[in-house]
Design an enzyme around this catalytic site. Structure first.
Site, short mmCIF file in Angstrom:
data_model
loop_
_atom_site.label_atom_id
_atom_site.label_comp_id
_atom_site.label_asym_id
_atom_site.label_seq_id
_atom_site.Cartn_x
_atom_site.Cartn_y
_atom_site.Cartn_z
CG HIS A 36 -6.13 -8.37 -0.71
ND1 HIS A 36 -6.42 -7.04 -0.47
CD2 HIS A 36 -6.81 -9.07 0.23
CE1 HIS A 36 -7.23 -6.94 0.58
NE2 HIS A 36 -7.49 -8.16 1.02
CE1 TYR B 79 -4.11 -8.21 11.78
CE2 TYR B 79 -5.48 -6.78 10.42
CZ TYR B 79 -4.87 -8.00 10.64
OH TYR B 79 -5.04 -9.01 9.73
CG ASP C 247 -3.07 -5.90 -0.94
OD1 ASP C 247 -4.20 -5.77 -1.45
OD2 ASP C 247 -2.88 -6.37 0.19
CB THR D 86 1.46 0.79 4.94
OG1 THR D 86 1.43 0.05 3.71
CG2 THR D 86 2.44 0.16 5.90
CD GLU E 233 -9.94 -8.26 3.94
OE1 GLU E 233 -10.51 -7.68 4.87
OE2 GLU E 233 -8.98 -7.77 3.31
NE ARG F 277 -3.33 -2.87 0.55
CZ ARG F 277 -3.87 -3.57 1.57
NH1 ARG F 277 -3.21 -3.69 2.72
NH2 ARG F 277 -5.03 -4.17 1.42
C1 ACM Z 1 -6.16 -9.10 6.59
O1 ACM Z 1 -6.12 -8.24 7.47
N1 ACM Z 1 -6.98 -8.94 5.54
C2 ACM Z 1 -5.36 -10.30 6.65
#
Ligand code: ACM
Length: 779
Positions: free
Chosen positions: A282, A436, A211, A487, A345, A182
């Site tokens: 991603h 996180y 990503d 980030t 995701e 990012r």
């Molecule tokens: C994540 O935070 N999507 C692994």
């Protein structure tokens, strides 16, 4: 000017942050920092060692103290030790040949056969210091412990107490993930992080290299991955040349030589690098570079937006081979055991809509799209196993049949990890709720952009990687824990360091120290010494946890303010009201202050007589009582989903404004605003790009319908379900400085204390109005 202070019995005010209620007793130990050469340092190791026994006597380290090391491994450790002392500006012991007498001795010696290769002993005696381990890794951690002790001291002669440490880590995976996709970090910046990791005894660097917004690793067979996938055009003004208006791309990737350099640098610090190549989601940047691996025909570009995207790679055999070829290059660059293949995701809308993917699912016997993802993961697992590697992925990979050898990284809480361990998979715990580091660490207005559901140092510290409910027979599957630093909102290296430190110290202690020895009060007592080490090596750690928080209950009519100060870590606060810088002799805060306005309050947080951060300055004036900012307003009730702290997109270079905004429903509330005598409300608004992909969360995005073409600012009294006080139509654009001042006259007769709700109406994408400041204007 008269200023009076009354110390009153403490009754915590409703408006005081809940954080204030937590710490009655402040941690106070000597951090051992000797300013004089005769002061014996008080060990404040972090992570705390498994066992430490202090003994009588002392040993002085100074420039020229001989360092003995025999053999290559011990010599490498000794060299790194001396270099790290140099980096911290500490006395330089002198490498001496052979065994020698006295001084500091590093020795590889066989210990118990069952000892961890990361175990060591450190013996500081009056006639010398001995660091011993069976393996170079353990010896290195012994050297780090000794470095930490010396780095606590000041001056030319560092006096260490005699002691004996026997130490080994609790977990084998003590990780940190850095998102270089990012926002991109230079090789030197990555190396600085690796040094900081090593000095915390962290041993696994998970490098998030691909990503939607960028592909950051050179792949020789597919040069467009970095030529095209390595650049995005930032949203809004941030992506335009300020002079010409031409697109200004944000680019970056690591060449294979640079990757090898980083991997070697990490290995020299006993850190294993785990690369991540994320599939099937991603992956927008990869699909933009090679559209044939995508599911839809629409051309894509590396995205300048954040969130969850619909774009998935397709399920063709040729695409499987594409990623095998990519991984074929990756495995030659990263000698570690693990390769991360993402898997998180991956919303399946595109696969559901694709006749070709549906056909492939029938061909391979996948009962649903998740099984199809499992088919891809299984294939990559086989490929990696064939190259002697183990596959690791985010916990979504558990939703399909998963090869037994696959390791699961649990991020959506610990549930996935628990399930995976019960199924016999190895697990790394990395829950978003506790580890996180893009979630902000305090409620301070000095936090950088990020996700403001705060994860405090104490919350990070409290995380226990081994779930109590996991059966004993499966506990060995929990390899350890990892903190992840995404980030999206972390544009600069200074902000990255701010987000990582000191919280990474808490992760390090959980990873290393026996659970029974962990104690947060003791950790906060050792932390000031760690901050001095950070200062010594030039690490830009967050000062916000070491600021006082403030809650003000003002009485405008009386011209007074009741001020409650706090520090969530429980350190002492000293303050002044005469404009001077507070020191340890200034009044100590111990109960709310009743202050007559105007007064400028300076307050700072202290440990062992030393301020831990520059003093905070609070201007308590008639004007400040009439003003609130986005940081000091509340989130509107019931509409607070997805509060973000977001940065403006301009100016293209230099400082940008930062706003707290709830992106599903842009709304701010001033609780119990005193509207007596107020004629109008002035609102300063900014405008930022609306750059979010919400996937299946999109329907949660709500906003009040606009009543005029460009929407309006609505101000309500009695909360957001109350009565409208003012409606101001919005213009097409803010002023040249990016802001706009709106004046909203109040109806005659408006009075009393009311919850003031301020919101912007309409779907204003691709931009959104955000509130910067609100000021009540007296009649
Ligand atoms: C994540 O935070 N999507 C692994």
């Amino acid at each position: 000017m008269k200023r009076s202070f009354a110390y009153r019995a403490l009754a915590l005010l409703a408006i005081v942050l809940p954080l204030l209620a937590t710490s009655a007793c402040a941690p106070r130990a000597d951090d051992g920092a000797g300013d004089e050469s005769t002061v014996v340092i008080a060990p404040a190791l972090l992570p705390a060692p498994a066992s430490m026994e202090t003994r009588s006597g002392q040993f002085t380290v100074q420039t020229g103290t001989p360092v003995h090391a025999q053999g290559d491994a011990a010599s490498r450790v000794a060299n790194r030790f001396v270099a790290y002392l140099g980096m911290a500006g500490k006395p330089q012991p002198k490498l001496a040949a052979g065994e020698g007498e006295g001084g500091i001795r590093f020795a590889i010696e066989a210990t118990r056969p069952d000892a961890s290769p990361e175990a060591y002993t450190l013996d500081i005696a009056t006639d010398g210091i001995t660091v011993k381990a069976a393996d170079e890794r353990g010896l290195f951690y012994g050297a780090v412990t000794l470095w930490q002790l010396i780095a606590q001291g000041q001056g030319e002669r560092i006096v260490l107490p005699a002691l004996y440490i026997e130490d080994a880590p609790r977990f084998g995976w003590r990780g940190f993930m850095l998102d270089s996709a990012r926002h991109f970090q230079s090789v030197d910046e990555v190396k600085k992080i690796l040094d900081a990791m090593a000095l915390h005894k962290l041993n696994t660097f998970h490098w998030h290299l691909t990503d939607d917004q960028g592909w950051r690793i050179e792949i020789k067979q597919y040069p467009r991955l970095t030529e095209i996938g390595g650049c995005r055009i930032p949203a809004g003004d941030g992506g335009k040349d300020p002079k010409t208006g031409a697109p200004r791309p944000y680019c970056g990737f690591y060449t294979q030589d640079q990757i090898r350099d980083v991997v070697k640098y990490a290995a020299e610090r006993h850190i294993t690098v785990v690369p991540e190549i994320n599939v099937p989601g991603h992956a927008t940047a990869a699909i933009a570079a090679y559209p044939e691996i995508g599911t839809i025909d629409t051309p894509l570009v590396p995205s300048s937006e954040w969130g969850v995207f619909p774009n998935l790679v397709n399920t063709e055999e040729s695409t499987y081979q594409f990623f095998e070829n990519v991984l074929g290059e990756v495995v030659t660059l990263f000698p570690g055991a693990y390769v991360h293949v993402g898997g998180d995701e991956a919303v399946k809308d595109q696969w559901e809509a694709s006749a070709r993917v549906q056909q492939r699912m029938r061909e391979v016997g996948a009962k649903d799209e998740m099984a199809m993802q499992g088919h891809l993961v299984e294939r990559l697992e086989k490929f990696l196993a064939g190259h002697g590697k183990r596959l690791i992925g985010w916990d979504e990979i558990l939703e399909a049949k998963l090869p037994a050898e696959a390791t699961v990284m649990s991020w959506r809480g610990i549930e996935g990890g628990l399930q995976a361990a019960r199924q016999g998979h190895d697990v790394v715990m990395s829950p978003s709720s506790e580890t996180y580091l893009d979630y902000l660490q305090t409620d301070s207005p000095n936090e950088p952009p990020g996700r403001p559901a705060t994860i405090t140092l104490e919350q990070v510290y409290a995380f226990e990687p081994v779930p109590a409910e996991l059966e004993d027979s499966q506990k060995h599957h929990i390899l350890g824990l990892q903190a992840n630093l995404w980030t999206e909102h972390t544009r600069t290296f200074a902000r990255l360091q701010h987000n990582a430190f000191p919280r990474l110290a808490a992760v390090a202690e959980t990873g290393w120290t026996p659970a029974a020895k962990k104690d947060f009060t003791d950790f906060t007592a050792r932390l000031p010494a760690q901050l001095r080490r950070y200062d010594a090596i030039g690490l830009a750690y967050a000062r916000t946890p070491f600021e006082p928080s403030i809650a003000v209950e003002d009485d405008r009519a009386a011209g007074t303010a009741r001020v409650t100060l706090g520090n969530a870590l429980g350190y002492a606060i000293h303050y002044t009201t005469d404009g001077g810088e507070p020191n340890a002799q200034s009044p100590k805060y111990d109960a709310p202050l009743d202050i007559e306005v105007p007064t400028t309050l300076h307050a700072a947080v202290f440990a062992n007589g030393r301020a831990l951060a520059p003093a905070s300055v609070f201007d308590l004036s008639a004007a400040s009582m009439l003003t609130r900012t986005d940081e000091t307003l509340s989130v509107c009730p019931d509409t607070g989903r997805l509060l973000l702290r977001l940065e403006d997109d301009g100016p293209a270079d230099g400082e940008r404004a930062i706003f707290n905004a709830t992106i599903f429903y842009p709304c701010w509330q001033w609780n119990q605003a005193d509207l007596d005598g107020i004629a109008s409300i002035k609102v300063r608004a900014g405008r930022i790009p609306y750059y979010f992909q919400l996937a299946h969360d999109e329907p949660h995005r709500t906003f009040e319908p606009a009543k005029s073409p460009l929407g309006e600012l609505e101000i309500l009294g009695g909360g957001c379900k109350g009565h409208t006080l003012a409606t101001v139509p919005m213009p097409a654009a803010p002023d040249a400085d990016g802001f706009l001042e709106l004046d909203a006259p109040l109806p005659a007769g408006t009075s009393g204390k009311q919850d003031l709700c301020l919101r912007f109406t309409g779907d204003t994408r691709p931009q959104m109005w955000v509130l910067d400041r609100v000021t009540l204007r007296p009649r």
